[in-house]
Design a protein around this motif. Structure first.
Motif, PDB file in Angstrom:
ATOM      1  N   LEU A 228      27.532 -13.434  -9.879  1.00 44.05           N
ATOM      2  CA  LEU A 228      27.746 -12.023  -9.590  1.00 44.05           C
ATOM      3  C   LEU A 228      28.753 -11.927  -8.452  1.00 44.05           C
ATOM      4  CD1 LEU A 228      27.125  -9.013  -9.920  1.00 44.05           C
ATOM      5  CD2 LEU A 228      25.204  -9.315  -8.330  1.00 44.05           C
ATOM      6  N   LEU A 229      29.881 -11.223  -8.688  1.00 50.76           N
ATOM      7  CA  LEU A 229      30.939 -11.065  -7.696  1.00 50.76           C
ATOM      8  C   LEU A 229      30.950  -9.631  -7.195  1.00 50.76           C
ATOM      9  CD1 LEU A 229      33.809 -13.030  -9.511  1.00 50.76           C
ATOM     10  CD2 LEU A 229      32.126 -13.887  -7.895  1.00 50.76           C
ATOM     11  N   LEU A 230      30.748  -9.470  -5.898  1.00 52.19           N
ATOM     12  CA  LEU A 230      30.760  -8.147  -5.261  1.00 52.19           C
ATOM     13  C   LEU A 230      31.808  -8.087  -4.148  1.00 52.19           C
ATOM     14  CD1 LEU A 230      26.900  -7.573  -4.950  1.00 52.19           C
ATOM     15  CD2 LEU A 230      28.444  -6.560  -6.640  1.00 52.19           C
ATOM     16  N   ASP A 231      32.821  -8.921  -4.205  1.00 53.17           N
ATOM     17  CA  ASP A 231      33.831  -8.981  -3.155  1.00 53.17           C
ATOM     18  C   ASP A 231      34.558  -7.647  -3.019  1.00 53.17           C
ATOM     19  OD1 ASP A 231      33.069 -11.613  -3.121  1.00 53.17           O
ATOM     20  OD2 ASP A 231      34.760 -12.292  -4.334  1.00 53.17           O
ATOM     21  N   HIS A 232      34.876  -7.286  -1.764  1.00 58.41           N
ATOM     22  CA  HIS A 232      35.644  -6.078  -1.463  1.00 58.41           C
ATOM     23  C   HIS A 232      34.953  -4.826  -2.000  1.00 58.41           C
ATOM     24  CE1 HIS A 232      39.293  -8.104   0.103  1.00 58.41           C
ATOM     25  NE2 HIS A 232      38.920  -9.073  -0.699  1.00 58.41           N
ATOM     26  N   THR A 233      33.664  -4.741  -1.827  1.00 61.34           N
ATOM     27  CA  THR A 233      32.910  -3.527  -2.123  1.00 61.34           C
ATOM     28  C   THR A 233      32.165  -3.118  -0.850  1.00 61.34           C
ATOM     29  OG1 THR A 233      30.910  -4.696  -2.851  1.00 61.34           O
ATOM     30  CG2 THR A 233      32.608  -4.267  -4.518  1.00 61.34           C
ATOM     31  N   LYS A 234      31.456  -1.992  -0.919  1.00 62.21           N
ATOM     32  CA  LYS A 234      30.690  -1.518   0.221  1.00 62.21           C
ATOM     33  C   LYS A 234      29.210  -1.871   0.115  1.00 62.21           C
ATOM     34  CE  LYS A 234      33.866   2.308   1.139  1.00 62.21           C
ATOM     35  NZ  LYS A 234      34.043   3.773   1.273  1.00 62.21           N
ATOM     36  N   MET A 235      28.884  -2.733  -0.825  1.00 62.46           N
ATOM     37  CA  MET A 235      27.492  -3.141  -1.001  1.00 62.46           C
ATOM     38  C   MET A 235      27.137  -4.255  -0.025  1.00 62.46           C
ATOM     39  SD  MET A 235      26.571  -3.065  -5.047  1.00 62.46           S
ATOM     40  CE  MET A 235      24.933  -3.621  -4.615  1.00 62.46           C
ATOM     41  N   GLU A 236      25.868  -4.361   0.278  1.00 63.73           N
ATOM     42  CA  GLU A 236      25.352  -5.462   1.069  1.00 63.73           C
ATOM     43  C   GLU A 236      24.748  -6.498   0.136  1.00 63.73           C
ATOM     44  OE1 GLU A 236      22.772  -4.400   4.191  1.00 63.73           O
ATOM     45  OE2 GLU A 236      24.161  -2.958   5.106  1.00 63.73           O
ATOM     46  N   ALA A 237      24.881  -7.746   0.508  1.00 59.28           N
ATOM     47  CA  ALA A 237      24.383  -8.815  -0.358  1.00 59.28           C
ATOM     48  C   ALA A 237      22.878  -8.712  -0.576  1.00 59.28           C
ATOM     49  CB  ALA A 237      24.750 -10.164   0.245  1.00 59.28           C
ATOM     50  N   ALA A 238      22.169  -8.206   0.420  1.00 60.01           N
ATOM     51  CA  ALA A 238      20.712  -8.113   0.296  1.00 60.01           C
ATOM     52  C   ALA A 238      20.275  -7.159  -0.802  1.00 60.01           C
ATOM     53  CB  ALA A 238      20.106  -7.686   1.632  1.00 60.01           C
ATOM     54  N   ALA A 239      21.140  -6.199  -1.167  1.00 63.65           N
ATOM     55  CA  ALA A 239      20.773  -5.219  -2.193  1.00 63.65           C
ATOM     56  C   ALA A 239      20.664  -5.836  -3.576  1.00 63.65           C
ATOM     57  CB  ALA A 239      21.793  -4.084  -2.203  1.00 63.65           C
ATOM     58  N   VAL A 240      21.163  -7.041  -3.742  1.00 60.36           N
ATOM     59  CA  VAL A 240      21.111  -7.679  -5.053  1.00 60.36           C
ATOM     60  C   VAL A 240      19.677  -7.939  -5.490  1.00 60.36           C
ATOM     61  CG1 VAL A 240      21.805  -9.756  -6.317  1.00 60.36           C
ATOM     62  CG2 VAL A 240      23.373  -8.704  -4.701  1.00 60.36           C
ATOM     63  N   GLY A 241      18.776  -8.150  -4.518  1.00 57.61           N
ATOM     64  CA  GLY A 241      17.395  -8.437  -4.861  1.00 57.61           C
ATOM     65  C   GLY A 241      16.708  -7.312  -5.596  1.00 57.61           C
ATOM     66  N   GLY A 242      17.188  -6.067  -5.466  1.00 49.39           N
ATOM     67  CA  GLY A 242      16.546  -4.940  -6.132  1.00 49.39           C
ATOM     68  C   GLY A 242      17.168  -4.547  -7.448  1.00 49.39           C
ATOM     69  N   LEU A 243      18.124  -5.315  -7.949  1.00 50.42           N
ATOM     70  CA  LEU A 243      18.786  -4.958  -9.203  1.00 50.42           C
ATOM     71  C   LEU A 243      17.945  -5.255 -10.431  1.00 50.42           C
ATOM     72  CD1 LEU A 243      22.454  -6.159  -8.542  1.00 50.42           C
ATOM     73  CD2 LEU A 243      21.589  -3.822  -8.511  1.00 50.42           C
ATOM     74  N   GLY A 244      16.886  -6.041 -10.277  1.00 51.20           N
ATOM     75  CA  GLY A 244      16.047  -6.375 -11.422  1.00 51.20           C
ATOM     76  C   GLY A 244      16.570  -7.529 -12.246  1.00 51.20           C
ATOM     77  N   LEU A 245      17.470  -8.305 -11.695  1.00 53.46           N
ATOM     78  CA  LEU A 245      18.017  -9.442 -12.425  1.00 53.46           C
ATOM     79  C   LEU A 245      16.932 -10.470 -12.687  1.00 53.46           C
ATOM     80  CD1 LEU A 245      21.362  -9.939 -10.464  1.00 53.46           C
ATOM     81  CD2 LEU A 245      21.116  -9.031 -12.776  1.00 53.46           C
ATOM     82  N   GLN A 246      16.944 -11.022 -13.881  1.00 54.10           N
ATOM     83  CA  GLN A 246      15.972 -12.044 -14.221  1.00 54.10           C
ATOM     84  C   GLN A 246      16.393 -13.414 -13.702  1.00 54.10           C
ATOM     85  OE1 GLN A 246      14.846 -11.919 -18.325  1.00 54.10           O
ATOM     86  NE2 GLN A 246      13.698 -13.843 -18.263  1.00 54.10           N
ATOM     87  N   ARG A 247      17.731 -13.605 -13.560  1.00 57.79           N
ATOM     88  CA  ARG A 247      18.230 -14.883 -13.046  1.00 57.79           C
ATOM     89  C   ARG A 247      19.571 -14.662 -12.385  1.00 57.79           C
ATOM     90  NH1 ARG A 247      20.608 -18.946 -17.127  1.00 57.79           N
ATOM     91  NH2 ARG A 247      22.565 -18.293 -16.158  1.00 57.79           N
ATOM     92  N   LEU A 248      19.825 -15.391 -11.316  1.00 55.24           N
ATOM     93  CA  LEU A 248      21.120 -15.355 -10.646  1.00 55.24           C
ATOM     94  C   LEU A 248      21.328 -16.697  -9.959  1.00 55.24           C
ATOM     95  CD1 LEU A 248      23.659 -13.720  -9.869  1.00 55.24           C
ATOM     96  CD2 LEU A 248      22.452 -12.994  -7.802  1.00 55.24           C
ATOM     97  N   ASP A 249      22.464 -17.339 -10.240  1.00 56.39           N
ATOM     98  CA  ASP A 249      22.750 -18.654  -9.669  1.00 56.39           C
ATOM     99  C   ASP A 249      23.752 -18.579  -8.520  1.00 56.39           C
ATOM    100  OD1 ASP A 249      21.090 -19.757 -11.613  1.00 56.39           O
ATOM    101  OD2 ASP A 249      22.747 -19.986 -13.038  1.00 56.39           O
ATOM    102  N   THR A 250      24.779 -17.730  -8.660  1.00 57.58           N
ATOM    103  CA  THR A 250      25.863 -17.678  -7.664  1.00 57.58           C
ATOM    104  C   THR A 250      26.111 -16.232  -7.265  1.00 57.58           C
ATOM    105  OG1 THR A 250      26.907 -19.638  -8.608  1.00 57.58           O
ATOM    106  CG2 THR A 250      28.274 -18.233  -7.216  1.00 57.58           C
ATOM    107  N   LEU A 251      26.225 -15.992  -5.963  1.00 54.96           N
ATOM    108  CA  LEU A 251      26.522 -14.660  -5.446  1.00 54.96           C
ATOM    109  C   LEU A 251      27.705 -14.762  -4.487  1.00 54.96           C
ATOM    110  CD1 LEU A 251      25.915 -11.660  -4.925  1.00 54.96           C
ATOM    111  CD2 LEU A 251      24.296 -12.375  -3.144  1.00 54.96           C
ATOM    112  N   SER A 252      28.711 -13.907  -4.713  1.00 51.50           N
ATOM    113  CA  SER A 252      29.863 -13.821  -3.830  1.00 51.50           C
ATOM    114  C   SER A 252      29.963 -12.398  -3.306  1.00 51.50           C
ATOM    115  CB  SER A 252      31.151 -14.211  -4.564  1.00 51.50           C
ATOM    116  OG  SER A 252      32.259 -14.146  -3.694  1.00 51.50           O
ATOM    117  N   ALA A 253      29.923 -12.263  -1.974  1.00 49.98           N
ATOM    118  CA  ALA A 253      29.988 -10.942  -1.339  1.00 49.98           C
ATOM    119  C   ALA A 253      30.981 -10.991  -0.188  1.00 49.98           C
ATOM    120  CB  ALA A 253      28.610 -10.514  -0.854  1.00 49.98           C
ATOM    121  N   MET A 254      32.204 -11.415  -0.470  1.00 49.97           N
ATOM    122  CA  MET A 254      33.249 -11.490   0.546  1.00 49.97           C
ATOM    123  C   MET A 254      33.781 -10.090   0.857  1.00 49.97           C
ATOM    124  SD  MET A 254      35.369 -14.771  -0.920  1.00 49.97           S
ATOM    125  CE  MET A 254      36.575 -14.632   0.409  1.00 49.97           C
TER     126      MET A 254
END
Length: 908
Positions: A228-254
């Protein structure tokens, strides 16, 4: 005189011609993509594809696709088409990559029908256009793996189905504000009653959505994600936990607002990779690291870190890659002797941290480390103890450090080292400086400073790649080794290395790639014969020469039987440029497949240049101006390269290039692409005329045909004149005046000693008479020194009373040395002025003694108002016309131009 270099409206652009010159499509093979990659920037490309095409300025999609080969596998379209109609690409069933930068607003049902092999699809918009998709827009794309929306806004779309084969989805640079909107647009992304099982994606890219800051709870419920790539957005990386994803291996929040490690999200998904580069962390709490035990890769580049907590590596036992570049770390001490624990870290990046020293055994707890990046720091001295324990290290980068000294046997602790970078350092090397320790060192990049005398530098003899940067114009270095038996790649920047040219083949018997950067070609040429290339390397396959702008003569590269690719760049002298032919640069190269020339001063390309290039497939001419393609290439056509690219270059606007357009239309083998289709004038500037239409309209095909047409027209004129004697319209008056002036010219030629009655015939209208009387007349007819003392013929003053106007015009022109036409919009609406301008233009071709013709514009005039504009453009030189300036300070330049031209025409 800048104002006299412009003929207002005379050389404006013509409509684009049809055929190959107007297709605006560049075609290339995937293996040759690096040669022309900058013309594919509008959409991503894939060099693995066999054939690619990029078309620009597309307004009619059907017409643009007619110029594209049907076996193309990658297609990039840029233009202004807004609607994609059904079966738009039905003629390209083998298409695997499609990029559409067309300002699309709507896809009609079936627009992508027939693309069963399509694997990558990109919708690109620079203006955030709203794109509306039918629900089944992608239903037929059974092989689609990557779908990207780069710019278009998808708000307003509902229920768009994604193909089951899709692995990567990108929505970037769009107006997306809430991740939850994706479930409405693509309902089968999430788990729901109507969607069945949730989807698995390798990647979801939401980066560069600068309005994205919300994440509704469960927005991506059930989705299994690899990255999941969230680079150059206004989201915080911690918000990913509430998306309801069943699996996530890599997170980029530059470049996000993340201010601390998202420990909860890392622990929840047991993330393997986390990239928080360019986020304002500043400090990392040790308790946050306790939840990061699952990480294998951590990116903290440019995160404002000044120190690391104790036990940093111990908290992440699985960590293999760590990026700490561009921080302000005060110390590189990652290892402590408190526990004696070791880390499984394999890649460590500490570049650009301002480190000044490295303590002994700084990396002793990293026995598995394979890559260590320390470039861009402030390291001055290194001792061997620094690298203790790194017995598996394979790559060490110390470039861009002010290194002055290295300890004795400093490489001894690194027996597995294969790659070493020491570029841009300040080391003082000596003949005693050796590379003891690494037995498998294959890749070496080294800076050679100037030495007090000629020094022999010992280098490892088992190198396969060597890059040496030397300071030109200083003392030269010598290679101490007699032979490099396995060296395949050699790069020399700056001519500070001395090699005995007669021994080059013996020194580098296995050399395959050679790059000479910032060097003068003269160092590679025989002093007695500039057409002889000294370095005879029978196994060389790739050669790149980038000059320093000081080569005073060309050097012919020849005698390399295995050379397959040759690049010559900036080999022309900037101070004294010299135009050359291709055969002066390239000689006998029987295996050459790719030839790239840029800023070489190439002027002429003829068949003789290809005599020794029997295997040439691709010719690229870049940043060359005023090229002339000799007509001998027509006969050589079967042996021409398959691809010819004239990129940021231009063909000369000369009739010698007139054959190129018609030839290429019927050439079955060679594909030629000319990016710049404007004329390049001899004066060094570009005219706005499209090249091939201009040449076809101004360059006669054969002299015989021109004489036949001319004599036939004259005979028809003589037959028609008696029959039309009574028709006194302007056209007949013009023909009569032309014939009378021609006959008058014959009479004047028989009596060569006869003086002309007038020096200058002045053509003007009544509205411009004030300028002629008050400005022109005193300057030309007045006495010296204020005037020129010339005799002017003014129609209102000097025409014979009672005589026919046509006869007056013809006789006065024939009796004048120079014709000066004063033009304005009103003058071009006056019949007599138009007659005089037509007659003066025709006399330049028809009269035995053509008079000089000068044009003075009192105001800007559109080319559409000028009679015989095309003939004027061909006959007049740049200095034959000028604009009357409105500013008083520029009028002196105008009179200087006029006096100079009159002197050149024999007046004054």
């Amino acid at each position: 005189m800048g104002m006299c270099l412009l003929l207002p409206g005379l050389f404006l652009s013509l409509p684009l011609t049809t055929g190959w010159t107007a297709s605006n499509c560049l075609v290339t093979e995937g293996s040759r993509l690096p040669l022309v990659s900058r013309f594919f920037l509008t959409c991503p490309t894939d060099s693995r594809l066999h054939l690619l095409a990029a078309c620009s300025s597309v307004t009619n999609l059907t017409q643009a696709l007619e110029a594209v080969p049907q076996n193309v596998e990658g297609l990039c379209l840029a233009g202004s088409t807004s609607v994609l109609h059904p079966d738009a690409f039905s003629l390209f069933p083998g298409l695997k990559l499609l990029g559409l930068s067309l300002h699309l607003t709507q896809l009609l049902p079936g627009a992508l029908r027939g693309l069963g092999q399509l694997q990558q699809l990109f919708f690109i918009s620079r203006q955030k256009d709203y794109l509306f998709l039918p629900p089944e827009a992608f239903s037929n794309l059974s092989s689609l793996q990557y779908l990207a929306f780069l710019g278009p806004c998808l708000d307003g779309n509902l229920g768009v189905r994604l193909p089951p084969s899709l692995q990567r989805l990108a929505i970037k640079f769009s107006c997306l504000q809430n991740v939850g909107k994706l479930a409405d647009i693509f309902p089968d992304l999430v788990f729901g009653p109507s969607s069945g099982d949730a989807r698995t994606l390798d990647m979801l890219d939401l980066s560069f959505n600068n309005q994205l800051k919300m994440a509704s709870p469960g927005a991506l419920q059930g989705l299994k994600l690899g990255t999941l790539l969230l680079d150059h957005t206004k989201m915080e990386a911690a918000a990913v936990g509430g998306l309801g994803l069943q699996r996530l291996d890599t997170l980029s929040a530059m470049h996000t607002a993340t201010a601390e490690l998202p420990a909860v999200a890392v622990a929840h998904f047991e993330l393997e990779e986390l990239n928080l580069g360019s986020t304002p962390l500043g400090h990392i709490a040790l308790e946050a690291l306790a939840s990061c035990y699952s990480l294998r890769s951590l990116g903290l580049k440019s995160s404002g870190l000044t120190d690391l907590p104790s036990g940093f590596l111990a908290a992440m036992p699985r960590l293999q890659r760590l990026n700490l570049a561009s921080n302000q770390l005060r110390s590189a001490m990652l290892c402590t002797n408190e526990t004696g624990a070791v880390s499984g870290l394999q890649v460590l990046d500490l570049s650009q941290n301002g480190l000044r020293t490295l303590p002994p055994a700084a990396f002793s707890c990293l026995p598995h480390l394979r890559e260590l990046l320390l470039q861009g720091n402030q390291l001055v001295c290194l001792e061997g103890q620094v690298f203790q324990g790194l017995r598996r290290l394979e790559m060490l980068d110390l470039g861009r450090n002010p290194l002055e000294a290295l300890g004795e046997d400093w490489l001894a602790p690194l027996p597995a080292l294969t790659t070493l970078n020491l570029l841009d350092t300040h080391m003082v090397l000596s003949s005693a400086w050796v590379f003891r320790g690494p037995e498998n060192l294959h890749d070496l990049r080294l800076q050679l400073p100037s030495g007090p005398s000629r020094v022999a530098l010992p280098l490892p003899v088992r190198l396969t790649s060597l890059e040496l940067h030397a300071i030109s114009g200083r003392e030269h270095w010598k290679l101490a080794s007699n032979i490099f038996p396995v060296l395949q790649t050699l790069t020399l920047k700056g001519w500070g290395l001395q090699l005995k040219t007669q021994n080059v083949t013996e020194i580098f018997p296995a050399l395959r790639q050679l790059s000479l950067l910032g060097n003068s070609l003269e160092a590679l040429c025989s002093q007695d014969n500039s057409s002889y290339f000294l370095w005879q390397l029978p196994g060389l396959q790739y050669l790149r020469v980038q000059g320093d702008g000081h080569s005073s003569r060309p050097c012919c590269i020849t005698g390399l039987p295995s050379l397959r690719e040759l690049k010559l760049q900036a080999v022309q002298s900037r101070a004294r440029p010299r135009l050359v032919r291709l055969e002066e640069l390239v000689g006998e190269l029987p295996s050459l497949e790719v030839l790239y020339l840029a800023q070489t001063g190439l002027e002429t390309l003829s068949a003789a240049a290809f005599q020794g290039l029997g295997s040439l497939q691709v010719l690229v001419l870049d940043w060359e101006t005023g090229l002339v393609l000799d007509s001998s290439l027509q006969e050589h056509s079967p042996q021409m390269p398959q691809y010819m690219y004239i990129l940021s270059a231009s063909l000369a606007c000369q009739c010698a290039n007139a054959w190129v357009g018609p030839w290429h239309e019927r050439s079955p083998r060679t594909y030629m692409h000319v990016v710049s289709q404007l004329c390049h004038s001899e004066a060094g500037g570009r005219l706005k005329n499209p090249l091939f239409p201009f040449l076809q309209s101004h360059c006669p095909t054969t002299v015989g045909l021109e004489l036949f047409l001319g004599s036939s027209a004259l005979l028809l004129l003589l037959i028609s004149l008696p029959l039309l004697q009574e028709a006194r319209n302007s056209w007949i008056l013009y023909l009569q005046a032309l014939l009378r002036a021609w006959l008058q010219g014959l009479k004047c030629r028989r009596s060569e000693g006869k003086r002309f009655l007038y020096d200058v015939f002045v053509s003007h209208c009544g509205q411009d008479e004030g300028w002629v009387v008050w400005e022109l007349l005193p300057a030309l007819e007045g006495c010296r020194p204020a005037g020129q003392g010339l005799r002017l013929c003014l129609p209102e003053r000097d025409f014979e009373p009672g005589k026919d106007v046509t006869d007056n015009v013809a006789d006065s022109m024939a009796s004048s040395r120079v014709v000066l036409c004063v033009l304005s919009r009103q003058a071009l609406r006056t019949p007599r002025c138009c007659l005089e301008l037509r007659l003066a233009t025709s006399l330049l071709l028809a009269a035995p003694r053509p008079p000089g013709l000068l044009l003075v514009f009192l105001e800007p005039v559109s080319r559409h108002q000028l009679p015989r504009y095309h003939r004027l453009a061909r006959l007049l030189r740049r200095g034959d016309y000028c604009m009357w300036p409105k500013e008083d300070e520029r009028k002196a330049e105008f009179w200087a131009w006029l006096r100079s031209r009159l002197r050149q025409l024999g007046l004054g």
